[in-house]
Design a protein around this motif. Structure first.
Motif, PDB file in Angstrom:
ATOM      1  N   LEU A  68     -21.804 -18.583 -12.310  1.00 47.48           N
ATOM      2  CA  LEU A  68     -22.699 -19.550 -11.690  1.00 47.48           C
ATOM      3  C   LEU A  68     -24.139 -19.296 -12.102  1.00 47.48           C
ATOM      4  CD1 LEU A  68     -21.297 -19.834  -8.063  1.00 47.48           C
ATOM      5  CD2 LEU A  68     -21.214 -21.550  -9.862  1.00 47.48           C
ATOM      6  N   GLY A  69     -24.876 -20.376 -12.298  1.00 47.09           N
ATOM      7  CA  GLY A  69     -26.283 -20.278 -12.660  1.00 47.09           C
ATOM      8  C   GLY A  69     -27.155 -20.162 -11.436  1.00 47.09           C
ATOM      9  N   PRO A  70     -28.421 -19.946 -11.627  1.00 45.18           N
ATOM     10  CA  PRO A  70     -29.029 -19.879 -12.950  1.00 45.18           C
ATOM     11  C   PRO A  70     -28.860 -18.533 -13.647  1.00 45.18           C
ATOM     12  CG  PRO A  70     -30.731 -19.675 -11.291  1.00 45.18           C
ATOM     13  CD  PRO A  70     -29.422 -19.908 -10.562  1.00 45.18           C
ATOM     14  N   ASP A  71     -28.561 -17.472 -12.907  1.00 57.54           N
ATOM     15  CA  ASP A  71     -28.434 -16.155 -13.543  1.00 57.54           C
ATOM     16  C   ASP A  71     -27.235 -16.058 -14.475  1.00 57.54           C
ATOM     17  OD1 ASP A  71     -30.704 -15.248 -12.234  1.00 57.54           O
ATOM     18  OD2 ASP A  71     -29.562 -14.524 -10.514  1.00 57.54           O
ATOM     19  N   GLY A  72     -26.182 -16.798 -14.172  1.00 57.97           N
ATOM     20  CA  GLY A  72     -24.982 -16.746 -14.992  1.00 57.97           C
ATOM     21  C   GLY A  72     -24.986 -17.719 -16.154  1.00 57.97           C
ATOM     22  N   TYR A  73     -26.059 -18.477 -16.303  1.00 62.04           N
ATOM     23  CA  TYR A  73     -26.192 -19.449 -17.385  1.00 62.04           C
ATOM     24  C   TYR A  73     -26.642 -18.697 -18.625  1.00 62.04           C
ATOM     25  CZ  TYR A  73     -27.667 -23.775 -19.703  1.00 62.04           C
ATOM     26  OH  TYR A  73     -27.812 -24.818 -20.572  1.00 62.04           O
ATOM     27  N   LYS A  74     -25.675 -18.374 -19.502  1.00 56.89           N
ATOM     28  CA  LYS A  74     -25.959 -17.516 -20.659  1.00 56.89           C
ATOM     29  C   LYS A  74     -25.527 -18.197 -21.958  1.00 56.89           C
ATOM     30  CE  LYS A  74     -25.576 -13.525 -17.763  1.00 56.89           C
ATOM     31  NZ  LYS A  74     -24.785 -12.428 -17.294  1.00 56.89           N
ATOM     32  N   PRO A  75     -26.408 -19.065 -22.475  1.00 56.06           N
ATOM     33  CA  PRO A  75     -26.055 -19.780 -23.709  1.00 56.06           C
ATOM     34  C   PRO A  75     -25.737 -18.859 -24.872  1.00 56.06           C
ATOM     35  CG  PRO A  75     -28.228 -20.454 -22.910  1.00 56.06           C
ATOM     36  CD  PRO A  75     -27.700 -19.420 -21.971  1.00 56.06           C
ATOM     37  N   GLU A  76     -26.284 -17.633 -24.855  1.00 54.81           N
ATOM     38  CA  GLU A  76     -25.985 -16.703 -25.952  1.00 54.81           C
ATOM     39  C   GLU A  76     -24.509 -16.313 -25.947  1.00 54.81           C
ATOM     40  OE1 GLU A  76     -27.266 -14.329 -22.389  1.00 54.81           O
ATOM     41  OE2 GLU A  76     -28.083 -16.078 -23.403  1.00 54.81           O
ATOM     42  N   GLU A  77     -23.885 -16.243 -24.760  1.00 52.73           N
ATOM     43  CA  GLU A  77     -22.439 -15.975 -24.698  1.00 52.73           C
ATOM     44  C   GLU A  77     -21.647 -17.158 -25.234  1.00 52.73           C
ATOM     45  OE1 GLU A  77     -22.303 -13.067 -20.761  1.00 52.73           O
ATOM     46  OE2 GLU A  77     -21.202 -14.965 -20.743  1.00 52.73           O
ATOM     47  N   VAL A  78     -22.112 -18.350 -24.922  1.00 46.81           N
ATOM     48  CA  VAL A  78     -21.454 -19.560 -25.427  1.00 46.81           C
ATOM     49  C   VAL A  78     -21.521 -19.577 -26.944  1.00 46.81           C
ATOM     50  CG1 VAL A  78     -21.571 -22.082 -25.504  1.00 46.81           C
ATOM     51  CG2 VAL A  78     -21.890 -20.887 -23.334  1.00 46.81           C
ATOM     52  N   LYS A  79     -22.687 -19.303 -27.472  1.00 44.51           N
ATOM     53  CA  LYS A  79     -22.861 -19.284 -28.931  1.00 44.51           C
ATOM     54  C   LYS A  79     -21.935 -18.254 -29.566  1.00 44.51           C
ATOM     55  CE  LYS A  79     -26.268 -18.782 -32.579  1.00 44.51           C
ATOM     56  NZ  LYS A  79     -27.683 -18.565 -32.905  1.00 44.51           N
ATOM     57  N   GLN A  80     -21.881 -17.054 -29.001  1.00 45.53           N
ATOM     58  CA  GLN A  80     -21.022 -16.003 -29.542  1.00 45.53           C
ATOM     59  C   GLN A  80     -19.554 -16.418 -29.513  1.00 45.53           C
ATOM     60  OE1 GLN A  80     -22.027 -13.273 -31.125  1.00 45.53           O
ATOM     61  NE2 GLN A  80     -19.890 -12.811 -31.584  1.00 45.53           N
ATOM     62  N   TRP A  81     -19.120 -17.006 -28.396  1.00 44.93           N
ATOM     63  CA  TRP A  81     -17.734 -17.471 -28.277  1.00 44.93           C
ATOM     64  C   TRP A  81     -17.445 -18.512 -29.350  1.00 44.93           C
ATOM     65  CZ3 TRP A  81     -14.610 -21.605 -27.929  1.00 44.93           C
ATOM     66  CH2 TRP A  81     -13.306 -21.396 -27.482  1.00 44.93           C
ATOM     67  N   LEU A  82     -18.354 -19.449 -29.526  1.00 49.60           N
ATOM     68  CA  LEU A  82     -18.153 -20.498 -30.533  1.00 49.60           C
ATOM     69  C   LEU A  82     -18.104 -19.920 -31.941  1.00 49.60           C
ATOM     70  CD1 LEU A  82     -20.489 -23.254 -29.059  1.00 49.60           C
ATOM     71  CD2 LEU A  82     -17.989 -23.337 -29.216  1.00 49.60           C
ATOM     72  N   VAL A  83     -19.006 -19.020 -32.256  1.00 50.61           N
ATOM     73  CA  VAL A  83     -19.014 -18.401 -33.583  1.00 50.61           C
ATOM     74  C   VAL A  83     -17.686 -17.695 -33.839  1.00 50.61           C
ATOM     75  CG1 VAL A  83     -20.048 -16.526 -34.938  1.00 50.61           C
ATOM     76  CG2 VAL A  83     -21.516 -18.168 -33.769  1.00 50.61           C
ATOM     77  N   GLU A  84     -17.242 -16.898 -32.892  1.00 49.16           N
ATOM     78  CA  GLU A  84     -15.998 -16.147 -33.074  1.00 49.16           C
ATOM     79  C   GLU A  84     -14.786 -17.071 -33.200  1.00 49.16           C
ATOM     80  OE1 GLU A  84     -15.839 -13.479 -29.753  1.00 49.16           O
ATOM     81  OE2 GLU A  84     -17.526 -12.304 -30.484  1.00 49.16           O
ATOM     82  N   ASN A  85     -14.739 -18.109 -32.384  1.00 50.28           N
ATOM     83  CA  ASN A  85     -13.552 -18.947 -32.358  1.00 50.28           C
ATOM     84  C   ASN A  85     -13.523 -20.022 -33.420  1.00 50.28           C
ATOM     85  OD1 ASN A  85     -11.744 -18.148 -29.926  1.00 50.28           O
ATOM     86  ND2 ASN A  85     -13.835 -17.866 -29.269  1.00 50.28           N
ATOM     87  N   VAL A  86     -14.668 -20.456 -33.881  1.00 49.36           N
ATOM     88  CA  VAL A  86     -14.698 -21.397 -35.006  1.00 49.36           C
ATOM     89  C   VAL A  86     -14.277 -20.662 -36.270  1.00 49.36           C
ATOM     90  CG1 VAL A  86     -16.204 -22.779 -36.471  1.00 49.36           C
ATOM     91  CG2 VAL A  86     -16.339 -23.018 -33.993  1.00 49.36           C
ATOM     92  N   GLN A  87     -14.766 -19.450 -36.437  1.00 51.10           N
ATOM     93  CA  GLN A  87     -14.429 -18.664 -37.631  1.00 51.10           C
ATOM     94  C   GLN A  87     -12.933 -18.324 -37.685  1.00 51.10           C
ATOM     95  OE1 GLN A  87     -17.110 -15.333 -37.494  1.00 51.10           O
ATOM     96  NE2 GLN A  87     -18.800 -16.499 -38.361  1.00 51.10           N
ATOM     97  N   THR A  88     -12.315 -18.096 -36.542  1.00 47.28           N
ATOM     98  CA  THR A  88     -10.901 -17.726 -36.521  1.00 47.28           C
ATOM     99  C   THR A  88      -9.984 -18.945 -36.455  1.00 47.28           C
ATOM    100  OG1 THR A  88     -10.883 -17.497 -34.117  1.00 47.28           O
ATOM    101  CG2 THR A  88     -11.383 -15.523 -35.410  1.00 47.28           C
ATOM    102  N   GLY A  89     -10.577 -20.136 -36.372  1.00 45.67           N
ATOM    103  CA  GLY A  89      -9.773 -21.352 -36.340  1.00 45.67           C
ATOM    104  C   GLY A  89      -9.169 -21.694 -34.992  1.00 45.67           C
ATOM    105  N   LYS A  90      -9.617 -21.037 -33.912  1.00 44.72           N
ATOM    106  CA  LYS A  90      -9.082 -21.306 -32.582  1.00 44.72           C
ATOM    107  C   LYS A  90      -9.691 -22.551 -31.953  1.00 44.72           C
ATOM    108  CE  LYS A  90      -8.099 -16.480 -31.568  1.00 44.72           C
ATOM    109  NZ  LYS A  90      -8.421 -15.343 -30.695  1.00 44.72           N
ATOM    110  N   LEU A  91     -10.710 -23.074 -32.573  1.00 42.93           N
ATOM    111  CA  LEU A  91     -11.386 -24.241 -32.007  1.00 42.93           C
ATOM    112  C   LEU A  91     -11.341 -25.399 -32.952  1.00 42.93           C
ATOM    113  CD1 LEU A  91     -12.985 -25.158 -29.529  1.00 42.93           C
ATOM    114  CD2 LEU A  91     -15.032 -24.455 -30.724  1.00 42.93           C
TER     115      LEU A  91
END
Length: 92
Positions: free
Chosen positions: A69-92
């Motif tokens: 939950l935000g605002p403290d739990g709003y962490k776009p850097e985690e979203v970016k990391q998840w996307l980078v990892e999963n796009v590269q591995t083909g999971k997304l």
């Protein structure tokens, strides 16, 4: 990050879509897939997204990332990391 994020609550669905599109473009550019909840906020209520929470729906239609939950739990850097990892591995 952004000082001008205090917008009026949209009264029409077209206003909500326009606002979500504007915000997504500011964060990520023009070509971002976007899902916008109805004015009833049924999806937000179901996923307990208030006041704000980031989710990523994976290629199988399942929740791949669920932020705190935000605002403290709003962490776009985690979203970016998840996307980078999963796009590269083909999971997304």
């Amino acid at each position: 990050m952004y000082s001008d994020v205090d917008w009026k609550q949209p009264k029409k669905m077209q206003e909500r879509v326009a606002l979500a599109t504007k915000f997504a473009a500011r964060l990520h550019g023009e070509n971002v897939p976007l899902y916008v909840d109805e004015l009833s906020n049924a999806v937000g209520d179901y996923f307990a997204a208030w006041p704000e929470r980031l989710y990523i729906i994976d290629g199988d239609g399942k929740i791949g990332y669920k932020g705190e939950l935000g605002p403290d739990g709003y962490k776009p850097e985690e979203v970016k990391q998840w996307l980078v990892e999963n796009v590269q591995t083909g999971k997304l």
